[in-house]
Design an enzyme around this catalytic site. Structure first.
Site, short mmCIF file in Angstrom:
data_model
loop_
_atom_site.label_atom_id
_atom_site.label_comp_id
_atom_site.label_asym_id
_atom_site.label_seq_id
_atom_site.Cartn_x
_atom_site.Cartn_y
_atom_site.Cartn_z
N ILE A 143 0.85 -1.19 0.00
CA ILE A 143 0.00 0.00 0.00
C ILE A 143 0.88 1.24 0.00
CG2 ILE A 143 -2.01 1.09 1.08
CD1 ILE A 143 -2.51 -1.47 2.60
N PRO A 144 1.50 1.56 -1.14
CA PRO A 144 2.31 2.77 -1.20
C PRO A 144 1.42 4.00 -0.99
CG PRO A 144 2.19 1.70 -3.37
CD PRO A 144 1.49 0.81 -2.40
N HIS A 145 1.90 4.97 -0.25
CA HIS A 145 1.05 6.14 0.04
C HIS A 145 1.89 7.39 0.28
CE1 HIS A 145 2.02 4.21 3.93
NE2 HIS A 145 2.16 5.45 4.33
N GLY A 146 1.23 8.53 0.29
CA GLY A 146 1.92 9.77 0.56
C GLY A 146 0.94 10.93 0.63
#
Lengths: 153, 493
Positions: free
Chosen positions: A65-68
């Protein structure tokens, strides 16, 4: 909170062409900016990479779950990508990653951003659901599966 | 000067006390220069030696070999204790190939070089190759840590496991060749069989002792916490001793036992880890000092060209070639292959091994010992001083945040069901800028402590996490993934 509120069918990639971590992040970012005009691919890639530097968002069992957070956004936006072959994403269990759920949030929306992360990670804990997605062939099928699973809990 | 007791002992303690203190104090400076700390200890030993300013007369190879073996046992044990199962899973296969086929190929190629370029006799050349064929875990990681480098997981795991696993192979080759040389027997294919047997025996006994030790540690109730350290200490000695008595690889067994113990439930875990860390350091310092005392600068000069030449051959040609070939089946990126090739630092192990032929009375062993010294120095100085630059050029580093001003640890006799995870809050952490009440922690998890600059902050619902905070989160093991996802950077202990 419903996932459909921030994930649209256009942002689902049924077959990622990426073979490396960097390529996956780029492809997911492109899907995000396709679905939501105004999101610049370069900026999205950058924030996702910044987060990966802290430690992989590959939470194991083939899920990442890549996030930013991004300034100037109005609401949470997501994209989803599937890699049947699997990509080395430095996941915490060391296994290849197949399911990618990318999430970008406005700067000041910490609470919603965190809730979405927790919700997505809980959803993908279900092995039956994961297996079903891996079987899906089209973006519509994947989207429908996610919406169904989301409606259950 | 009088040599009667207690003065003789007192003198010895004063000398070693001074040497060890100097070594420890200067280790910081050497870290900054990228020179492996161990090398510094070695040089201090040399300076203190008979031909140096210290004038300490010492040429007891037997004592050096014993001390070296004990020290190596404790160092490998400490390394094994700190090797997580995840690293074993990721790095085991490439490391196993590097540690067996790779070691044999390295020994052979160095031998060919020594024979062809410098005209050594075949048996001597082979022995030399075997002695210098293993890399040094302590050296590799001391350099990485002191230059603030964090490696990509698979690369780090491979390097770490390789250096733990290749000493046994190098030891077996060295001992077998020494025996053949001192008895004047020719080499036969039995050597290969011998190697396989010893490794298998060491591995199996290691697993046995490891699991037995684990059961013992979890079930026995000792009256004092310190006694648990005595028990792990004794396990380390048994792990080396028992297999070696029955012709198994003691070094492999030590490493295996420690990995098994380290990944199980340990009473007073944090304390035990600290103690073994300290013992490993003490071993390093003592071992290198003693080895330094054994080196005679005048004899070094005679083999300087040979030593430096072979050292460069090993580091620049043999190691990269062997690593590249060994890693072919594992689909590493070329950058990673290059990196693993470059940081094959050599440490004390070859020097300890080199005392063995001297002890066995092999002719020319003394020259060999001094050649090995050069090979080690070249192969720790060259990679050591360039490792920082190389890591950055290849883009394999992950940047490391500053350490917190306070560290929270739980000392418990039993292993408790739950993890205390230390995190560094970065700008890019999902939780940065949110109040604790907003963080959807899983049931039963809690934020225990916040360290902000010099202050300890008692976390409340309205406390807002800021970049550069250090936090300790308690959670159940099964919730680790979510907690890591939310908080971001796990801090190194």
């Amino acid at each position: 909170m419903k996932i459909a509120e921030f994930l649209s069918p256009q942002a689902v990639i049924p077959e990622l062409t990426a073979r490396t971590k960097a390529e996956v992040l780029r492809e997911l970012s492109q899907a995000l900016s396709r679905a939501h005009a105004g999101l610049r691919v370069e900026r999205v890639v950058e924030v996702l990479q910044e987060r990966e530097k802290l430690g992989s968002t590959g939470i194991g069992e083939g899920v990442a779950i890549p996030h930013g957070k991004l300034g100037g956004m109005v609401q949470l936006q997501a994209s989803f990508g599937l890699s049947r072959e699997g990509v080395d994403f430095d996941a915490i269990d060391g296994k290849p990653t197949h399911l990618f759920f990318a999430l970008v949030a406005p700067e000041n929306s910490a609470g919603i951003h965190l809730k979405a992360l927790a919700r997505i990670s809980r959803l993908f804990k279900n092995p039956v659901f994961r297996a079903a997605i891996l079987e899906a062939r089209t973006a519509e099928d994947i989207y429908r599966l996610i919406a169904q699973e989301d409606a259950k809990a | 000067m009088t040599t009667s007791e207690p003065y003789a002992t007192a003198l010895l303690l004063v000398i070693f006390g001074l040497l060890m203190a100097v070594s420890a104090v200067f280790s910081r400076a050497s870290g900054r220069l990228g020179v492996p700390v161990a090398l510094l200890f070695l040089i201090i030993g040399m300076i203190a030696g008979r031909e140096g300013v210290g004038g300490v007369a010492f040429d007891d190879y037997r004592f050096a070999f014993r001390l070296g073996t004990v020290a190596l046992t404790l160092i490998l044990f400490d390394g094994g204790l700190n090797t997580p199962l995840s690293a074993v899973r990721e790095g085991a296969r490439p490391a196993a190939v590097l540690a067996t086929v790779g070691v044999a190929a390295t020994a052979l190629l160095v031998a060919v070089g020594a024979r062809m370029l410098f005209g050594l006799e075949w048996m001597h050349a082979l022995l030399l190759g075997a002695v210098v064929s293993s890399t040094d875990a302590a050296a590799v990681f001391a350099v990485l840590r002191s230059s603030g480098i964090q490696l990509k997981r698979r690369v780090g795991a491979t390097l770490e496991l390789e250096s733990g696993l290749n000493d046994p192979m190098a030891a077996i080759l060295t001992l077998s060749l020494t025996e053949a040389l001192s008895r004047g027997e020719p080499l036969t294919w039995h050597l290969a069989l011998e190697v396989g047997m010893q490794l298998a025996m060491g591995g199996v006994l290691g697993l046995g002792i490891g699991y037995a030790g684990r059961a013992l540690l979890t079930h026995v109730r000792l009256p004092a916490a310190g006694l648990y350290a005595v028990l792990t200490f004794s396990l380390a000695f048994l792990a080396y001793g028992l297999p070696t008595l029955v012709e198994g690889s003691g070094l492999l067994s030590v490493y295996v036992v420690a990995v098994v113990l380290g990944n199980g439930k340990l009473p007073y875990r944090t304390g035990l880890i600290r103690i073994h860390d300290a013992l490993a350091w003490l071993s390093q310092v003592a071992m290198f000092l003693v080895l330094g005392l054994l080196v005679f600068p005048s004899r070094l000069l005679q083999v300087a060209w040979l030593g430096v030449g072979l050292g460069l051959l090993l580091g620049v040609l043999v190691r990269p070639l062997v690593v590249t070939l060994c890693l072919l089946p594992f689909r590493f990126r070329w950058k990673e292959v290059l990196y693993i090739s470059w940081v094959g630092l050599r440490g004390a192990v070859p020097i300890i091994f080199a005392t063995f032929p001297v002890l066995a009375g092999v002719t020319g062993a003394d020259a060999l010992f001094h050649i090995v010294f050069f090979i080690v120095v070249v192969n720790s100085l060259v990679p050591g001083t360039t490792v920082k630059w190389v890591t950055h050029r290849l883009g394999l580093q992950a940047h490391v945040p500053p350490a917190p001003q306070a560290v929270l640890e739980i000392a418990s006799m039993k292993d408790l069901h739950g993890d205390v995870l230390p995190f560094y809050i970065d700008e890019a952490s999902a939780v940065a800028g949110s109040s604790l009440a907003d963080i959807p922690l899983p049931a039963g998890a809690t934020l225990m402590l916040l360290v902000r600059g010099d202050e300890l902050v008692g976390p409340r619902g309205d406390t807002v996490l800021q970049p550069q905070d250090h936090v300790y989160v308690f959670c159940r093991p099964e919730d680790r993934a979510l907690v890591q996802l939310l908080f971001g950077r796990l801090e190194e202990e």
